[in-house]
Design a protein around this motif. Structure first.
Motif, PDB file in Angstrom:
ATOM      1  N   ASP A 364     -31.016  -7.705  15.454  1.00  0.00           N
ATOM      2  CA  ASP A 364     -31.285  -9.108  15.126  1.00  0.00           C
ATOM      3  C   ASP A 364     -32.687  -9.555  15.542  1.00  0.00           C
ATOM      4  O   ASP A 364     -32.855 -10.596  16.189  1.00  0.00           O
ATOM      5  CB  ASP A 364     -30.238 -10.026  15.779  1.00  0.00           C
ATOM      6  N   LYS A 366     -35.679 -11.516  15.447  1.00  0.00           N
ATOM      7  CA  LYS A 366     -35.869 -12.831  14.831  1.00  0.00           C
ATOM      8  C   LYS A 366     -37.158 -12.936  14.033  1.00  0.00           C
ATOM      9  O   LYS A 366     -37.266 -13.766  13.127  1.00  0.00           O
ATOM     10  CB  LYS A 366     -35.851 -13.922  15.912  1.00  0.00           C
ATOM     11  N   GLN A 370     -34.993 -13.534   9.961  1.00  0.00           N
ATOM     12  CA  GLN A 370     -34.656 -14.943  10.100  1.00  0.00           C
ATOM     13  C   GLN A 370     -33.528 -15.295   9.124  1.00  0.00           C
ATOM     14  O   GLN A 370     -33.541 -14.870   7.963  1.00  0.00           O
ATOM     15  CB  GLN A 370     -35.874 -15.814   9.799  1.00  0.00           C
ATOM     16  N   GLN A 371     -32.593 -16.073   9.587  1.00  0.00           N
ATOM     17  CA  GLN A 371     -31.441 -16.432   8.750  1.00  0.00           C
ATOM     18  C   GLN A 371     -31.677 -17.690   7.915  1.00  0.00           C
ATOM     19  O   GLN A 371     -30.830 -18.059   7.101  1.00  0.00           O
ATOM     20  CB  GLN A 371     -30.202 -16.599   9.634  1.00  0.00           C
ATOM     21  N   ASP A 372     -32.812 -18.360   8.117  1.00  0.00           N
ATOM     22  CA  ASP A 372     -33.088 -19.568   7.343  1.00  0.00           C
ATOM     23  C   ASP A 372     -34.150 -19.335   6.274  1.00  0.00           C
ATOM     24  O   ASP A 372     -34.853 -20.254   5.855  1.00  0.00           O
ATOM     25  CB  ASP A 372     -33.511 -20.713   8.269  1.00  0.00           C
ATOM     26  N   THR A 377     -30.472 -13.693   2.501  1.00  0.00           N
ATOM     27  CA  THR A 377     -30.898 -12.788   3.574  1.00  0.00           C
ATOM     28  C   THR A 377     -30.061 -11.511   3.652  1.00  0.00           C
ATOM     29  O   THR A 377     -30.416 -10.596   4.405  1.00  0.00           O
ATOM     30  CB  THR A 377     -30.854 -13.506   4.942  1.00  0.00           C
ATOM     31  N   SER A 378     -28.982 -11.432   2.885  1.00  0.00           N
ATOM     32  CA  SER A 378     -28.249 -10.160   2.843  1.00  0.00           C
ATOM     33  C   SER A 378     -29.085  -9.066   2.184  1.00  0.00           C
ATOM     34  O   SER A 378     -28.786  -7.876   2.305  1.00  0.00           O
ATOM     35  CB  SER A 378     -26.929 -10.324   2.086  1.00  0.00           C
TER      36      SER A 378
END
Length: 525
Positions: A364, A366, A370-372, A377-378
């Motif tokens: 993970d 960052k 980043q998930q935003d 994001t997959s």
């Protein structure tokens, strides 16, 4: 470079005629790629660099791809290490060299390297050249991106997903997971690591302290990467249990069952069965159906190392060698071997649809994942990998597959097996060639018995004398540059030759040449 596909079809002579009219690189002074120290100007001069690349590419075409595939040229220009080092002038210095000298460096590197594209290179589990795959390799290097996020590799994230999906479908899985890895050893390591994580997910946080003694099972003729993986992952090589093989080199399922019970009696916990489809030396295929039965009964992860043999799945005639592979949990497949994509191109394929690969290896980061982000994001697949930067290995396979189709790849497999059968029949007709079993695949293992040893099999020094034949013939062929094939001892067998028959450039004449050359080089021994 946009003209390449047209000239690919016209042939080298037309291509070289056109290419020779392009601009010539400057021969004056040190490399002009670097400009003067004017901070208002770029440090690198693109125009000079592209001119150099133009000239360098002409050398590569002529020395590597024209001469390197010509049977009239040598497979290798052998030099002893000290002489070779002096010829290459390997020392790195404070100042750069002029372009004409750098081009000579390229010629020297090509001249003294082994020509693995040569029709008479039988030494490894890779040989020959596919020009569409090679184009993909050139393009991969020029684009120079890393296969970890969609934002820096959008084309290749989608392309890798499609290629892996197609490979999985050949295995027999409608769904699953996977990733391209830097070689079959790493693919096998991924399989063992994910299998351990599935059995003991706490290992990711707590390490080996949280686990019992684990046991891995593989055949006596499996790839040495199994031992490397056990050592690297802290399982220990003493906990790799070797299962007996039959005369063909195939795992004996009955012994696998007995060996599992033996490991349990010693307090070990079995978790991973490593089967092989296409062993390195004999080209043996383990019987997957009975191995899968054992894995089902015992609840064990079944991995199939098909780095070498996986390409039989393209062939309607020969895919029976891997009957039952769809029951495996994971498969290693190296398209850079029989499929000729070029080094390196290796995939680990998984049946799993629960994202075990990512859960096992994710960290993970960052700054990358980043998930935003503004896209899905997959598509950022980099956290599946133990690497950060990851080379693009899908393009060369994709472009080659696009060019020849699955039918073309099937034809390559079938042709290689046909050449192998021809070679075997030729050996049977000649005195002095003794086959080590009937080949299951395209690995032909044999002894050459020189006239001085024929009829003396019962002599006390026979094996000792026979063991020296292959190394001497190998030395002679390499120093004369006529061809290359490997040799090795195995089990109780003294040194024997292993000839790998895969290159699409091969003809029956090349098969006959090989046998004639072995006779010429070895008849006086």
């Amino acid at each position: 470079m946009s003209h390449l596909p047209r000239f690919w079809n016209l042939g080298w002579s037309s291509f070289l005629d056109w290419w020779s009219n392009q601009s010539v690189v400057s021969e004056q002074g040190p490399s002009p790629l670097y400009g003067q120290q004017n901070m208002n100007e770029p440090l690198l001069d693109n125009s000079e660099g592209q001119l150099f690349l133009t000239e360098a590419f002409k050398v590569i075409i002529e020395e590597v791809l024209c001469k390197g595939t010509d049977v009239k040229e040598k497979v290798c220009e052998w030099r002893e290490p000290e002489e070779l080092a002096a010829l290459l002038d390997l020392e790195l210095r404070e100042t750069g060299e002029p372009q004409h000298q750098l081009l000579q460096r390229i010629r020297d590197v090509a001249k003294y390297s082994v020509k693995t594209n040569h029709p008479r290179f039988f030494n490894q589990l890779f040989a020959g050249v596919d020009y569409h795959a090679l184009t993909g390799r050139f393009l991969t290097e020029a684009l120079n991106t890393s296969q970890y996020t969609y934002e820096v590799a959008p084309v290749f994230v989608l392309m890798e997903d499609e290629v892996l999906s197609k490979l999985r479908s050949l295995v027999g899985w409608a769904e699953g997971d996977g990733i391209f890895c830097p070689g079959g050893t790493m693919s096998n390591m991924y399989a063992m690591n994910v299998a351990r994580y599935r059995a003991f997910p706490e290992v990711k946080l707590k390490g080996m302290w949280s686990l019992p003694r684990l046991a891995v099972f593989t055949s006596q003729q499996s790839h040495y990467s199994v031992m490397k993986a056990a050592a690297f992952q802290g399982i220990g090589t003493e906990n790799v249990f070797k299962v007996k093989v039959d005369d063909r080199g195939c795992m004996i399922p009955e012994d696998l069952g007995e060996t599992i019970e033996l490991a349990k009696s010693q307090g070990a916990v079995p978790f991973f069965i490593h089967a092989t489809s296409g062993t390195t030396v004999q080209g043996a295929f383990d019987p997957l159906e009975p191995i899968a039965d054992i894995c089902d009964r015992q609840g064990l992860w079944m991995h199939v190392d098909a780095a070498w043999g996986g390409s039989v799945l393209f062939s309607k005639e020969h895919k029976h060698l891997m009957r039952g592979v769809e029951r495996a949990d994971s498969v290693t497949w190296n398209p850079h071997k029989m499929m000729l994509t070029g080094l390196q191109c290796s995939a680990i394929l998984l049946k799993d649809t629960t994202h075990l690969l990512k859960h096992c290896h994710s960290a993970d980061a960052k700054y990358l994942f980043q998930q935003d982000k503004f896209y899905d994001t997959s598509l950022d697949t980099g956290d599946k990998s133990i690497q950060c930067g990851r080379k693009v290995d899908c393009l060369k396979l994709w472009l080659m597959w696009k060019a020849v189709g699955s039918k073309g790849l099937e034809e390559r497999v079938d042709r290689a097996v046909a050449h192998t059968r021809y070679l075997v029949e030729e050996m049977k007709r000649r005195e002095g060639f003794e086959l080590i079993g009937k080949p299951l695949f395209v690995n032909v293992c044999f002894w050459f018995i020189p006239p001085s040893l024929r009829g003396k099999e019962n002599s006390p020094d026979y094996n000792d004398r026979l063991s020296k034949v292959a190394p001497v013939i190998k030395e002679r062929m390499m120093k004369q540059g006529t061809m290359m094939l490997g040799y090795q001892p195995q089990g109780g067998r003294v040194n024997f030759f292993r000839m790998i028959v895969i290159s699409p450039q091969l003809s029956h004449q090349d098969m006959s040449f090989c046998l004639n050359e072995i006779e010429r080089l070895g008849n006086d021994l």
